[in-house]
Design an enzyme around this catalytic site. Structure first.
Site, PDB file in Angstrom:
ATOM      1  N   GLU A 197      -8.468   4.075  11.791  1.00 54.17           N
ATOM      2  CA  GLU A 197      -7.446   3.762  12.782  1.00 54.17           C
ATOM      3  C   GLU A 197      -7.224   4.963  13.686  1.00 54.17           C
ATOM      4  O   GLU A 197      -8.006   5.901  13.698  1.00 54.17           O
ATOM      5  CB  GLU A 197      -6.155   3.365  12.075  1.00 54.17           C
ATOM      6  CG  GLU A 197      -5.616   4.445  11.117  1.00 54.17           C
ATOM      7  CD  GLU A 197      -4.264   4.105  10.523  1.00 54.17           C
ATOM      8  OE1 GLU A 197      -3.291   4.063  11.304  1.00 54.17           O
ATOM      9  OE2 GLU A 197      -4.181   3.881   9.296  1.00 54.17           O
ATOM     10  N   ASP A 209       0.853  -1.184   0.000  1.00 55.48           N
ATOM     11  CA  ASP A 209       0.000   0.000   0.000  1.00 55.48           C
ATOM     12  C   ASP A 209       0.884   1.227   0.000  1.00 55.48           C
ATOM     13  O   ASP A 209       1.944   1.247   0.627  1.00 55.48           O
ATOM     14  CB  ASP A 209      -0.968   0.002   1.181  1.00 55.48           C
ATOM     15  CG  ASP A 209      -0.283  -0.041   2.532  1.00 55.48           C
ATOM     16  OD1 ASP A 209       0.078   1.028   3.059  1.00 55.48           O
ATOM     17  OD2 ASP A 209      -0.103  -1.154   3.075  1.00 55.48           O
ATOM     18  N   ASP A 212      -9.829   3.081   5.578  1.00 57.44           N
ATOM     19  CA  ASP A 212      -8.743   3.052   6.563  1.00 57.44           C
ATOM     20  C   ASP A 212      -9.240   3.768   7.808  1.00 57.44           C
ATOM     21  O   ASP A 212      -9.320   4.997   7.843  1.00 57.44           O
ATOM     22  CB  ASP A 212      -7.517   3.748   5.965  1.00 57.44           C
ATOM     23  CG  ASP A 212      -6.343   3.826   6.931  1.00 57.44           C
ATOM     24  OD1 ASP A 212      -6.462   3.366   8.083  1.00 57.44           O
ATOM     25  OD2 ASP A 212      -5.290   4.372   6.529  1.00 57.44           O
TER      26      ASP A 212
END
Length: 277
Positions: free
Chosen positions: A167, A76, A165
């Site tokens: 987090e 990534d 994503d």
């Protein structure tokens, strides 16, 4: 006498400055006092940024992994990597990639075209990801921004569904100021809107410790959303509630300048299957 008074004044000012500097030095030693200076610029977050900070960089797995027999290597990347040498990665065995497309509703990856198209051109199956900032706008709004700026999906056999994503917050409070139920609602709004726009359930990228803290270890997404787990260790460890297996595992990070490496839980045909939906 005037000279004497001036001398006293200068001496007094010097004492005041010295005292202020001492006070400032003391303040900077207090917990959280320097945090403002450590907050990165908006838009600079990258996948795994919080994992590195909380769990360390880790290393390549050494074995003992409860996974399918074959793992397919992937990477990534974000704008930190600039123009990526995709041919070099392909020749090293990398077969799939995720590229950061957006963050919040205020940032688009300036290297997106080179990274997204370049990975495709060397033969990789690739997708894009969105770095969530639940404290800035709603989940549905960010899903729209993502889809409109590189996060879409097409049934061409080479495009993976978009990834959320979610987090640690690099810009402030760990859970973005949301309650656990509020965070679950935000994520649900994002994934529902993404599916409405693309016809695909997005991948959810997260770390188990963050998921427990910020969603209360909610298990309701496991039946629909593939799990991309972040853990920099020799084994994948505990998964968030509901998921009995992971689809992808980000197992190590070389930091923002090099990128992260990942295992797809299965052989190349399983990567193709996810792309095809």
């Amino acid at each position: 006498m005037p000279v004497h008074r001036s001398g006293k004044t200068l001496s007094g000012r010097s004492a005041v400055v010295t005292a202020l500097l001492a006070a400032l030095a003391l303040l900077l030693t207090l917990p959280g006092a320097a945090s403002a200076a450590q907050v990165p610029d908006r838009g600079t977050a990258w996948m795994g940024m919080g994992v590195v900070k909380h769990d360390g960089r880790g290393g390549k797995p050494a074995g003992g992994i409860s996974t399918l027999a074959t793992q397919t290597e992937g990477v990534d990347v974000s704008s930190h990597q600039g123009n990526v040498a995709w041919s070099t990665l392909w020749n090293s065995g990398v077969r799939w990639a995720y590229v950061k497309a957006t963050e919040g509703t205020y940032y688009k990856n300036t290297y997106f075209a080179q990274q997204y198209n370049g990975s495709y051109n060397v033969g990789m199956i690739r997708g894009s990801y969105h770095f969530a900032t639940p404290d800035t706008t709603s989940g549905a709004t960010q899903a729209d921004y993502f889809v409109n700026n590189g996060g879409g999906w097409s049934r061409d056999g080479k495009t993976l569904p978009g990834a959320l994503d979610i987090e640690w917050n690099p810009y402030g409070a760990t859970c973005y100021g949301k309650t656990q139920s509020g965070m679950v609602t935000w994520i649900r709004d994002f994934v529902n809107r993404y599916k409405y726009r693309t016809g695909r359930d997005p991948v959810i990228y997260t770390a188990t410790s963050w998921w427990k803290q910020c969603t209360g270890n909610y298990g309701g997404f496991a039946t629909t959303n593939p799990l991309w787990i972040a853990r920099y260790a020799s084994t994948v460890g505990e998964l968030p509630a509901g998921w009995g297996y992971y689809t992808m595992w980000q197992y190590t990070s070389s930091g923002p300048t090099v990128g992260d490496h990942n295992h797809f839980n299965g052989d190349y045909s399983r990567v193709q299957a996810l792309a095809n939906g």
